[in-house]
Design a protein around this motif. Structure first.
Motif, mmCIF file in Angstrom:
data_model
loop_
_atom_site.group_PDB
_atom_site.id
_atom_site.type_symbol
_atom_site.label_atom_id
_atom_site.label_comp_id
_atom_site.label_asym_id
_atom_site.label_seq_id
_atom_site.Cartn_x
_atom_site.Cartn_y
_atom_site.Cartn_z
ATOM 1 N N GLY B 7 0.734 -1.231 -0.030
ATOM 2 C CA GLY B 7 -0.085 -0.078 -0.010
ATOM 3 C C GLY B 7 0.740 1.263 -0.210
ATOM 4 O O GLY B 7 0.581 2.348 -0.723
ATOM 5 N N GLU B 8 1.988 1.010 0.910
ATOM 6 C CA GLU B 8 2.823 2.692 0.853
ATOM 7 C C GLU B 8 3.551 2.584 -0.384
ATOM 8 O O GLU B 8 3.788 3.680 -0.920
ATOM 9 C CB GLU B 8 3.843 2.207 1.903
ATOM 10 C CG GLU B 8 3.087 2.681 3.610
ATOM 11 C CD GLU B 8 4.105 2.058 4.506
ATOM 12 O OE1 GLU B 8 4.613 2.922 5.140
ATOM 13 O OE2 GLU B 8 4.279 0.789 4.377
ATOM 14 N N LYS B 9 3.981 1.263 -0.938
ATOM 15 C CA LYS B 9 4.734 1.425 -2.338
ATOM 16 C C LYS B 9 3.829 2.170 -3.408
ATOM 17 O O LYS B 9 4.156 3.148 -4.226
ATOM 18 C CB LYS B 9 5.339 0.179 -2.736
ATOM 19 C CG LYS B 9 6.358 -0.323 -2.037
ATOM 20 C CD LYS B 9 6.667 -1.622 -2.400
ATOM 21 C CE LYS B 9 7.689 -2.220 -1.541
ATOM 22 N NZ LYS B 9 8.011 -3.769 -1.886
ATOM 23 N N LEU B 10 2.513 1.650 -3.228
ATOM 24 C CA LEU B 10 1.720 2.378 -4.499
ATOM 25 C C LEU B 10 1.594 3.732 -4.196
ATOM 26 O O LEU B 10 1.205 4.560 -4.836
ATOM 27 C CB LEU B 10 0.347 1.385 -4.347
ATOM 28 C CG LEU B 10 0.375 0.027 -5.167
ATOM 29 C CD1 LEU B 10 -0.836 -0.545 -4.831
ATOM 30 C CD2 LEU B 10 0.692 0.157 -6.447
ATOM 31 N N PHE B 11 1.229 4.224 -2.780
ATOM 32 C CA PHE B 11 1.028 5.340 -2.637
ATOM 33 C C PHE B 11 2.187 6.355 -2.983
ATOM 34 O O PHE B 11 2.207 7.395 -3.458
ATOM 35 C CB PHE B 11 0.945 5.379 -0.923
ATOM 36 C CG PHE B 11 0.369 6.983 -0.439
ATOM 37 C CD1 PHE B 11 -0.867 7.378 -0.713
ATOM 38 C CD2 PHE B 11 1.383 7.941 0.021
ATOM 39 C CE1 PHE B 11 -1.426 8.571 -0.208
ATOM 40 C CE2 PHE B 11 0.828 9.178 0.338
ATOM 41 C CZ PHE B 11 -0.354 9.430 0.306
ATOM 42 N N GLN B 13 4.414 5.702 -5.439
ATOM 43 C CA GLN B 13 4.436 5.739 -6.859
ATOM 44 C C GLN B 13 3.234 6.664 -7.442
ATOM 45 O O GLN B 13 3.540 7.417 -8.373
ATOM 46 C CB GLN B 13 4.085 4.249 -7.287
ATOM 47 C CG GLN B 13 5.565 3.370 -6.951
ATOM 48 C CD GLN B 13 5.292 1.978 -7.636
ATOM 49 O OE1 GLN B 13 4.193 1.776 -7.779
ATOM 50 N NE2 GLN B 13 6.437 1.258 -7.318
ATOM 51 N N GLY B 14 2.229 6.625 -6.771
ATOM 52 C CA GLY B 14 1.006 7.224 -7.095
ATOM 53 C C GLY B 14 1.384 8.822 -7.011
ATOM 54 O O GLY B 14 1.072 9.653 -7.672
ATOM 55 N N GLY B 15 2.042 9.171 -5.912
ATOM 56 C CA GLY B 15 2.485 10.597 -5.634
ATOM 57 C C GLY B 15 3.358 10.974 -6.721
ATOM 58 O O GLY B 15 3.159 12.134 -7.083
ATOM 59 N N ALA B 17 3.673 9.967 -9.662
ATOM 60 C CA ALA B 17 2.977 10.087 -11.091
ATOM 61 C C ALA B 17 1.897 11.260 -11.049
ATOM 62 O O ALA B 17 1.833 11.823 -12.019
ATOM 63 C CB ALA B 17 2.062 8.931 -11.167
ATOM 64 N N GLN B 18 1.590 11.906 -9.886
ATOM 65 C CA GLN B 18 0.762 13.010 -9.859
ATOM 66 C C GLN B 18 1.347 14.019 -9.339
ATOM 67 O O GLN B 18 0.672 15.236 -8.970
ATOM 68 C CB GLN B 18 -0.632 12.642 -8.773
ATOM 69 C CG GLN B 18 -1.510 11.567 -9.006
ATOM 70 C CD GLN B 18 -2.222 11.104 -7.947
ATOM 71 O OE1 GLN B 18 -1.958 11.368 -6.951
ATOM 72 N NE2 GLN B 18 -3.411 10.612 -8.407
ATOM 73 N N LEU B 20 2.908 15.004 -6.569
ATOM 74 C CA LEU B 20 2.817 15.532 -5.352
ATOM 75 C C LEU B 20 3.381 14.090 -4.591
ATOM 76 O O LEU B 20 2.572 13.432 -4.420
ATOM 77 C CB LEU B 20 1.463 15.704 -5.117
ATOM 78 C CG LEU B 20 1.314 16.370 -3.648
ATOM 79 C CD1 LEU B 20 1.654 17.653 -3.437
ATOM 80 C CD2 LEU B 20 -0.476 16.400 -3.435
ATOM 81 N N ARG B 21 4.459 14.568 -4.000
ATOM 82 C CA ARG B 21 5.425 13.426 -3.085
ATOM 83 C C ARG B 21 4.661 13.319 -1.884
ATOM 84 O O ARG B 21 4.150 14.486 -1.286
ATOM 85 C CB ARG B 21 6.587 13.492 -3.292
ATOM 86 C CG ARG B 21 7.247 13.460 -4.971
ATOM 87 C CD ARG B 21 8.453 13.985 -5.200
ATOM 88 N NE ARG B 21 9.604 13.604 -4.485
ATOM 89 C CZ ARG B 21 10.813 14.172 -4.547
ATOM 90 N NH1 ARG B 21 10.930 15.112 -5.321
ATOM 91 N NH2 ARG B 21 12.066 13.613 -4.031
ATOM 92 N N SER B 22 5.175 12.378 -1.113
ATOM 93 C CA SER B 22 4.802 12.156 0.206
ATOM 94 C C SER B 22 4.924 13.462 1.101
ATOM 95 O O SER B 22 4.046 13.697 2.172
ATOM 96 C CB SER B 22 5.500 10.869 0.688
ATOM 97 O OG SER B 22 4.979 9.988 0.042
ATOM 98 N N GLY B 210 8.748 4.428 -11.718
ATOM 99 C CA GLY B 210 7.564 4.408 -12.759
ATOM 100 C C GLY B 210 8.088 5.086 -13.901
ATOM 101 O O GLY B 210 9.214 4.667 -14.363
#
Lengths: 327, 311
Positions: B7-11, B13-15, B17-18, B20-22, B210
């Motif tokens: 879940g954290e990895k995807l979060f 990576q998603g950040g 891609a979008q 906006l990092r953690s 990614g």
């Protein structure tokens, strides 16, 4: 300045120092005689029998503190509760932990304590939600519930002969996904009635674990989870395939940008508070978030020194107001 | 450090891609950089650089040595990096050896130029005292105190700051020796020569996660890296070194794209670093001023001076 390591300009340094001094002045009025530093004498009535507890020693016939903290007296026992200590579990604590090992009938969790905690297969609610005996088949399928490195939320059940045991016997406990885990000093999280917070206006779940692990993530409907869990076989396979999916299709499942913005804002607010060493409660966190919004700060600017100083000043103001209102 | 859950990895990576990092940064935003110079009094120059959780120290020590017979008109510079076992549990024992050699070699390649010493960021011929006989040996040591990703950029920034803080004592050749003898030297305690650091490059590491690449990755983001390209770029915008880590392949066009982005980012980084260095030099000199004033006061208030006054 309490080991605060920030690139401060001269004016910021002065402002921060003033704010911290103000805070200190407020504190010393509250309980000046109960707090001790190393080598302070603890006043004791020598006629009565007393027991020297943690953080105390006898020196030249006087009871002396060996750690910094607050003197606590329980009947005969005198001990010093340290201000900055490693997390010490108490029964009923809500904690956030990370699975480090899947062992026979149990998971071992890192919970920021000096030992690893144990979560027995028998002390969780099975995903189908039914109370039943745990079979050998369940034991073989333990990795489909929690894997290594998974982050999960649980409650401290107590010490057993083989270590610290946890339990997760409710739908609200369990695996945490779609969010980030922050690690802050455990002494700035105070035990409270409520450690789960659903921030409706942001669509975010915030779990302030007593062990200093804080979870900030997208809100998950507990009910939905149950429904999803009911058709577990399919959802499990789709979850495991999640990672191997192509990048394009994975992008559709990402957290929405707005929610992510809020997650990052709240996470940074907690980071700022932990940098300053202030107590983290939901009210304070929201205040810091709102301060950031009202100052028109970009999310990443919240970690800068200017915002830190602002938060310190605001906290000093808030506490002094609370004080005057209290009087 | 433990690994991250799915879940954290995807979060993360998603950040990325979008954009906006953690921690709320964009893909090409650095964490706040904090530079402190002159922190080791025994060294000729030293600096400490902090980028978020990453904390590195670089020191420069100058010693009199002999130039190598192959290059009689050049001084010598060596770079070595050590990772403190306190920085991360994995650095304990011999765990850090591989990483420190890798980082040292990369820094040597990026800063020291070719075998002949030509094209180095540090002007080696300025280190010569007597051609063929005496030169300065510069020992640049880096220490990783705490590691939260992006070590290479932080180390290069620290080395640049330490070099700009370096003062090399002026050497006066007392008697010109003939033949094989070493000349007699007088090393000044007061006069120091400042170093020209305008040619020293900074390193910008672009980490590919990614389909996108980011600068200044934290250790969590680094664990998701497929490959990373470190570009060292100097003031003029010229590339001094290029290293790629990570097994995943990169398309040549992506590398070209990364280089141009790195060049753009390096300009901002260089400006920020320069302003931080100058700011910390000022505070450093203020501190020295305070110390000096303190000594004056101590002298004034010491009994000896009081007696003198009394007389």
């Amino acid at each position: 300045m309490r080991g605060l390591q920030l690139p401060l300009t001269q004016t910021q340094k002065v402002r921060l120092q003033r704010a911290l001094e103000k805070l200190e002045a407020l504190l010393s009025k509250a309980n000046s005689n109960a707090s001790v530093t190393v080598a302070d004498t603890i006043p004791v009535n020598y006629d009565d029998a007393f027991l020297k507890g943690h953080g105390t020693t006898e020196h030249n016939g006087e009871v002396v503190a060996t750690v910094c903290g607050v003197v606590e007296r329980v009947n005969k026992l005198i001990y010093v509760r340290t201000l900055r200590a490693r997390y010490k579990p108490e029964v009923g604590d809500i904690i956030v932990g990370r699975v480090i090992e899947v062992a026979p009938k149990r998971w071992r969790l890192d919970i920021n304590y000096s030992q690893d905690a144990v979560l027995m297969l028998s002390s969780i609610n099975m995903p189908d939600g039914i109370q039943r005996r745990r079979t050998a088949e369940d034991e073989l399928n333990m990795r489909s519930i929690f894997e290594e490195n998974d982050v999960l939320c649980a409650e401290v059940r107590g010490f057993q002969h083989d270590g610290l045991h946890l339990q997760a016997r409710s739908q609200k406990y369990g695996k945490l996904q779609r969010g980030q885990l922050l690690s802050i000093p455990p002494y700035i999280v105070k035990r409270q009635k409520q450690h789960w917070h659903y921030l409706e206006e942001y669509g975010i779940d915030l779990i302030l674990g007593c062990n200093g692990f804080v979870w900030v993530g997208e809100h998950v409907e507990t009910k939905d989870e149950m429904l999803v869990d009911q058709d577990k076989p399919e959802s499990q396979t789709s979850k495991t395939n999640d990672y191997s999916m192509s990048l394009e299709s994975r992008e559709h499942t990402y957290t929405p940008l707005e929610t992510r913005q809020n997650i990052c804002r709240i996470a940074n607010a907690i980071r700022v508070l932990s940098m300053l060493g202030f107590i983290v409660t939901i009210e304070v966190v929201m205040e810091v978030v709102n301060l950031g919004v009202s100052q028109n700060m970009d999310t990443h600017e919240m970690l800068g020194s200017e915002f830190c100083v602002l938060v310190a000043e605001r906290e000093a103001e808030r506490r002094s107001q609370k004080r005057t209102r209290g009087n | 450090m433990n690994g991250l859950s799915l879940g954290e990895k995807l979060f993360i990576q998603g950040g990325i891609a979008q954009d906006l990092r953690s921690d709320g940064r964009k893909r090409l935003t650095y964490r706040p950089i904090y530079v402190e110079t002159g922190i080791i009094p025994q060294a000729n120059g030293s600096a400490r650089v902090r980028m978020g959780g990453t904390d590195v120290i670089a020191s420069v020590k100058a010693e009199i040595g002999r130039p190598s017979p192959v290059q009689p008109n050049k001084g010598k510079v060596s770079i070595y990096v050590d990772c403190s076992p306190t920085a991360a549990p994995m650095f304990e024992g011999r765990g850090a050896e591989e990483l420190s050699t890798e980082v040292s070699v990369t820094l040597q390649r990026c800063l020291l130029g070719g075998k002949s010493g030509a094209g180095a960021g540090i002007d080696l011929s300025s280190l010569i005292v007597v051609e063929g006989k005496v030169c300065w040996d510069l020992y640049i040591d880096g220490l990783v105190v705490s590691s939260d990703g992006n070590l290479l950029d932080a180390l290069s920034a620290a080395i640049k700051a330490a070099l700009s803080n370096t003062g090399i004592p002026r050497v006066h050749v007392a008697a010109e020796a003939s033949g094989e003898d070493q000349p007699e030297l007088e090393i000044s305690d007061e006069e120091f020569l400042q170093f020209d650091t305008s040619g020293v490059p900074v390193i910008v590491t672009l980490t590919k996660v990614g389909r996108h690449y980011i600068v200044d990755a934290t250790s969590e983001e680094e664990s998701e890296t497929s490959s990373a390209v470190s570009v060292s770029i100097n003031r003029k915008g010229l590339i001094c070194g290029l290293t790629k880590r990570g097994g995943a392949g990169l398309d040549p066009s992506v590398i070209l794209d990364m280089i141009s982005v790195a060049k753009h980012v390096s300009e901002q980084l260089m400006d920020r670093l320069d302003s931080e260095i100058s700011a910390s030099t000022i505070t450093c000199s203020i501190r020295q001023c305070h110390m000096w004033l303190g000594n004056v006061f101590k002298l004034l208030s010491s009994p000896a001076t009081q007696i003198e006054e009394g007389m």
